[in-house]
Design an enzyme around this catalytic site. Sequence first.
Site, short mmCIF file in Angstrom:
data_model
loop_
_atom_site.label_atom_id
_atom_site.label_comp_id
_atom_site.label_asym_id
_atom_site.label_seq_id
_atom_site.Cartn_x
_atom_site.Cartn_y
_atom_site.Cartn_z
N ILE A 191 23.05 9.12 62.05
CA ILE A 191 22.28 8.08 62.73
C ILE A 191 22.17 6.85 61.85
O ILE A 191 22.46 5.72 62.28
CB ILE A 191 20.87 8.60 63.09
CG1 ILE A 191 20.94 9.75 64.09
CG2 ILE A 191 20.00 7.46 63.61
CD1 ILE A 191 21.30 9.35 65.49
N THR A 210 25.50 4.96 61.33
CA THR A 210 25.93 4.25 62.53
C THR A 210 25.02 3.07 62.85
O THR A 210 25.48 2.01 63.29
CB THR A 210 25.96 5.23 63.73
OG1 THR A 210 26.83 6.32 63.40
CG2 THR A 210 26.47 4.55 64.99
N GLU A 211 23.73 3.24 62.60
CA GLU A 211 22.77 2.19 62.93
C GLU A 211 22.88 0.99 61.99
O GLU A 211 22.88 -0.16 62.42
CB GLU A 211 21.35 2.76 62.88
CG GLU A 211 20.99 3.69 64.02
CD GLU A 211 20.79 2.97 65.34
OE1 GLU A 211 20.71 1.71 65.34
OE2 GLU A 211 20.72 3.65 66.36
N SER A 212 22.91 1.25 60.68
CA SER A 212 22.77 0.15 59.72
C SER A 212 23.71 0.22 58.53
O SER A 212 23.68 -0.68 57.68
CB SER A 212 21.34 0.11 59.19
OG SER A 212 21.10 1.22 58.34
N TYR A 248 28.62 5.14 70.69
CA TYR A 248 27.61 5.56 69.71
C TYR A 248 27.54 7.08 69.67
O TYR A 248 27.58 7.69 68.59
CB TYR A 248 26.27 4.96 70.12
CG TYR A 248 25.10 5.26 69.20
CD1 TYR A 248 24.80 4.43 68.13
CD2 TYR A 248 24.27 6.35 69.44
CE1 TYR A 248 23.71 4.68 67.31
CE2 TYR A 248 23.19 6.62 68.63
CZ TYR A 248 22.91 5.78 67.56
OH TYR A 248 21.82 6.04 66.75
#
Length: 299
Positions: free
Chosen positions: A172, A175-177, A262
Site C-alpha cells: 500500500i 503504491t501510494e507514495s 491499483y
Amino acid sequence: MICLTGASVGQAAVADGDAVLPSGVDGARMLVEQAVAFEHGEGVPRDLERAAVLYCEAARAGDPEAMYSLGWMYLNGRGVLRDDAVATTLFDMAIVKGHDEALRARRFASDYTGAVPDCLKDRPADHGFAARDSWDTQKYLASLPDQKKKVVEILTTLAPRFSIEPRLALAIASTESNFDTGARSPKNAMGVMQLIPETASRFNVRDSFDPVQNIKGGLAYLRWLLAYYRGDVALAVAGYNAGEGAVDRYRGVPPFKETQNYVRRILAFFPRTDHPFDARLVDASPIVQTFRAVTRFKD
C-alpha cells in the site's frame, strides 16, 4: 478467509490454526497500545470490554502498566464488573514491578485477599498475530535507498500491531507514495499512506505529514476495510483507493482504470487473496453478507 471471531485485536489466527502469543516486552507493549486505543476510542470504536481483555493479556506477560490500568478498570467497573479485591491484587502486582502510580492508587482499594481476575487464572495459551507470509522483509529493506529505510522500518514494526501483514502494508505505502513522507496528491491525499483529510480525521490523525501518525492512520483504515470485507484483499485495497462506498455501489472492484490498476499492483506485490480480520470491528459489507467475496474486476 480467516476470521478472528473469538480473538482480540492483535490476536489473529494464522494458517492451519497455528498461532503464537506476542512475546516479551515488545509483545506486551503492543497489547497495551491496543488496549489504550480501545479504552479511549483512538482510531477504533471505544470498547471497554475489549480493552480489559487486552490489558489482561499484557498483564499475563508481566507488563506493570497493564496491571495498573486493569486494576483501575476493576476498581471503577469500567468494562468489567467492579471488584475492589481484584483491583487490589492488580495494583500490588504493579507495585512489585515499581509502578509508582499503582502505589498511589492502592490507597483507594480494599485489603489484599489474593483475588485475581479469571483472565489471569491458568488456561490454554491464547493466539497472537503472526505473519503468515514468509517473505523476507529484511532482504527488501536492504534493497532500498537509505532515505526510505526508516519509513519501511516504521511500517514493518507497526503493521503487526494493527494485525496487518507487513508485506501488504508495504504494498500500500509503496503504491501510494513510494514511502515519501511529504507526498501530496492533487486530491489532497497526504503522507506515506496518502490520507485525505476525511480519513485522517476519521482515524484521529492530527498531522498527516508525521510519518508515525500517518502510518498508524493508514493501517487503522486498512484493518477496518479488511474487517468490513471479511478479509478479501482485493475489495479492501479497492476500498482504500476508491472508498468503500464505491466498492459497495459496484459490488466489487469499481470499473475505474486507476482503481483496477491499483488493485493489480497491490496483488502483484502481495499475492494473497485473503487476510486475517477481526469481525468485531465492523459489520460486514452488504456485498459480502449476500455472497462470498472474491476478486472481481468489472470491465
